[in-house]
Design a protein around this motif. Sequence first.
Motif, PDB file in Angstrom:
ATOM      1  N   GLU A 104     -23.435  31.744 -17.793  1.00  0.00           N
ATOM      2  CA  GLU A 104     -22.506  30.835 -18.170  1.00  0.00           C
ATOM      3  C   GLU A 104     -22.732  29.401 -17.621  1.00  0.00           C
ATOM      4  O   GLU A 104     -22.590  28.346 -18.437  1.00  0.00           O
ATOM      5  CB  GLU A 104     -21.129  31.193 -17.612  1.00  0.00           C
ATOM      6  CG  GLU A 104     -20.524  32.191 -18.473  1.00  0.00           C
ATOM      7  CD  GLU A 104     -20.395  32.109 -20.031  1.00  0.00           C
ATOM      8  OE1 GLU A 104     -19.764  30.962 -20.112  1.00  0.00           O
ATOM      9  OE2 GLU A 104     -20.694  32.952 -20.833  1.00  0.00           O
ATOM     10  N   SER A 105     -23.189  29.441 -16.313  1.00  0.00           N
ATOM     11  CA  SER A 105     -23.594  28.007 -15.798  1.00  0.00           C
ATOM     12  C   SER A 105     -24.734  27.183 -16.635  1.00  0.00           C
ATOM     13  O   SER A 105     -24.740  26.170 -16.779  1.00  0.00           O
ATOM     14  CB  SER A 105     -23.904  28.254 -14.548  1.00  0.00           C
ATOM     15  OG  SER A 105     -22.802  28.723 -13.477  1.00  0.00           O
ATOM     16  N   GLN A 108     -23.701  25.703 -19.776  1.00  0.00           N
ATOM     17  CA  GLN A 108     -22.996  24.572 -19.635  1.00  0.00           C
ATOM     18  C   GLN A 108     -23.896  23.647 -19.216  1.00  0.00           C
ATOM     19  O   GLN A 108     -23.537  22.325 -19.885  1.00  0.00           O
ATOM     20  CB  GLN A 108     -21.811  24.661 -18.378  1.00  0.00           C
ATOM     21  CG  GLN A 108     -20.700  25.739 -18.693  1.00  0.00           C
ATOM     22  CD  GLN A 108     -19.578  25.883 -17.579  1.00  0.00           C
ATOM     23  OE1 GLN A 108     -19.892  24.966 -16.591  1.00  0.00           O
ATOM     24  NE2 GLN A 108     -18.699  26.694 -18.043  1.00  0.00           N
TER      25      GLN A 108
END
Length: 201
Positions: A104-105, A108
């Motif tokens: 997820e990081s 982003q």
Amino acid sequence: MNKPIMNCLLCERELQGGMGWKELLTAVLPKTICQRCEQRFEKVTQQLDADVVTLFHYNDAMKDFLHRYKFMHDVVLAHVFNREIAAHLNRNPRLIIPIPMHPESLKQRTFSHVDECLKAANIPFEQHLAKLSSEQQSKKTRQERLSTAQLFEVTNPAAIKHKNIVLFDDIYTTGTTFRHAKKALLEAGANTVDGFILIHS
């Protein structure tokens, strides 16, 4: 980076010297920042941990670099410390594993800042760790970091069994990230695990 770097990546001053015979004959990476910018970074002169080597202190110049590189997505800045990284890891017989980002990081940020530093320094590496939590350690207090549950799992234990490993990361604060990754690798069968980290906060 395919084209030569003619100007400092940090202040855009023209670089003096460029690619000389020494670089061409010895495969030394070309300079990417000027001497004035180099002098703004404070090198670590005394290592505090026996199993971790860090290169620079977290001073104002380094804060500015990390902000531009990691949070303003200036990927070309991965080349800023390529010489220092290459000098420590080039021709290293140990298996080099970068600390991974949570998916997820990574989604982003769009790029792995740790991986890109190794690529810029022409250092071969393998990914055998997966991060289990998307929580950012930088947003936790010291006590919260120290009491964090295991952050990593080994994705391919057979690839690291009996291997001597160097973990690479960008910043060392409390050492929680390094200790968790080291513990996971040792429990999966690694022989030794040391750390090589760009910045000591």
